[in-house]
Design an enzyme around this catalytic site. Sequence first.
Site, PDB file in Angstrom:
ATOM      1  N   ASP A  72     -11.005   2.676   3.685  1.00  9.14           N
ATOM      2  CA  ASP A  72     -11.372   1.264   3.524  1.00  9.14           C
ATOM      3  C   ASP A  72     -12.859   1.098   3.224  1.00  9.14           C
ATOM      4  OD1 ASP A  72      -9.438  -0.823   3.644  1.00  9.14           O
ATOM      5  OD2 ASP A  72      -8.946  -0.215   5.695  1.00  9.14           O
TER       6      ASP A  72
ATOM      7  N   LYS B 277       0.837  -1.206   0.000  1.00  7.92           N
ATOM      8  CA  LYS B 277       0.000   0.000   0.000  1.00  7.92           C
ATOM      9  C   LYS B 277       0.873   1.258   0.000  1.00  7.92           C
ATOM     10  CE  LYS B 277      -3.824  -2.524   2.072  1.00  7.92           C
ATOM     11  NZ  LYS B 277      -4.687  -2.849   3.221  1.00  7.92           N
TER      12      LYS B 277
ATOM     13  N   GLN C 233      -4.674  -1.259   9.299  1.00  2.00           N
ATOM     14  CA  GLN C 233      -4.592  -2.618   8.750  1.00  2.00           C
ATOM     15  C   GLN C 233      -5.183  -3.632   9.716  1.00  2.00           C
ATOM     16  OE1 GLN C 233      -3.642  -3.335   5.668  1.00  2.00           O
ATOM     17  NE2 GLN C 233      -3.847  -5.536   5.915  1.00  2.00           N
TER      18      GLN C 233
HETATM   19  N1  GUN Z   1      -6.894  -6.860   6.056  1.00  4.46           N
HETATM   20  C1  GUN Z   1      -7.251  -7.677   5.048  1.00  4.46           C
HETATM   21  N2  GUN Z   1      -7.864  -6.971   4.079  1.00  4.46           N
HETATM   22  C2  GUN Z   1      -7.898  -5.686   4.495  1.00  4.46           C
HETATM   23  C3  GUN Z   1      -8.397  -4.490   3.921  1.00  4.46           C
HETATM   24  O1  GUN Z   1      -8.972  -4.453   2.824  1.00  4.46           O
HETATM   25  N3  GUN Z   1      -8.210  -3.367   4.657  1.00  4.46           N
HETATM   26  C4  GUN Z   1      -7.617  -3.380   5.879  1.00  4.46           C
HETATM   27  N4  GUN Z   1      -7.502  -2.224   6.531  1.00  4.46           N
HETATM   28  N5  GUN Z   1      -7.138  -4.473   6.438  1.00  4.46           N
HETATM   29  C5  GUN Z   1      -7.285  -5.619   5.734  1.00  4.46           C
END
Ligand code: GUN
Length: 284
Positions: free
Chosen positions: A121, A54, A98
């Site tokens: 998100d 990311k 996350q």
């Molecule tokens: N953990 C697994 N997938 C995601 C996601 O799309 N966003 C976040 N913040 N954590 C995750």
Amino acid sequence: MSAKLIDGKAIAAELRQSLKQQVTERTAAGKAAPGLAVVLVGDSAASAVYVRNKRKACAEIGIESFAYDLPDSTGQSELIALIDELNGRDDIDGILVQLPLPKHIDDDTVLDRIRADKDVDGFHPENIGKLLQRRPTLRPCTPWGSIDLLKSTGEDLTGMHAVIVGASSIVGRPMALELLLIGVTPTICHSRSGDLERYVREADIVIAAVGIPEFVKGSWIKPGAIIIDVGINRTDDGKLVGDVEFEAASQRAGWITPVPGGVGPMTVAKLMQNAITTADRPNQ
Ligand code: GUN
């Protein structure tokens, strides 16, 4: 039949390229680069990889990322205090925490605390509610990216029946809402659905999001179906596999996403798209 591959890696690269262009235009017009806080708590190796991807995408596109790497011992109130600080900062447009968080921290309490207009998100109840009401604003990245992958096939999706395997809040449930927006009829299966094979056999589209390696058997796939495999599982011998038996499913499906290189890169690209949207404060 041998399925055609849905090249998520290439489709995501194309989207990132157009997002980079958008950011360039924003900055040329005198606006600040979008700012994204990326919060990682604990030492999960998988989460560290996702967060690195990311941050790398931010750098590529011209989004300024602010790193908050916190130890596993971080308390819930400490994390909430950080969210409150980030919510109030003008240079931070979007906030990503996350998941999964360490066990002593309640995910919902933390995610609910992120301002809805900084929720890159798309997990905040306000943003999920807006998606439910057919006015999507900040959309959950994996389901939204999966829609792009479905559309990339060029097939007429209208009226198709999609079976979603997995009813999570971050993939399965919002996926059903996204599918409704494009005229697909979704069925969500979960751990109590019983005879799963019966559902999958009926599906024109299969969305596999259970997090269990090769859980969906190739022999269940309806000939010609489109398969979106959201799972990324590491096997004991270190190989990455999805939630679908890839080789066997490829013999029957019309289209299939690879793992890796399918849904994963789209999730990141859609996060970047949301991050640019937050810079315009969509909920205000
Ligand atoms: N953990 C697994 N997938 C995601 C996601 O799309 N966003 C976040 N913040 N954590 C995750």
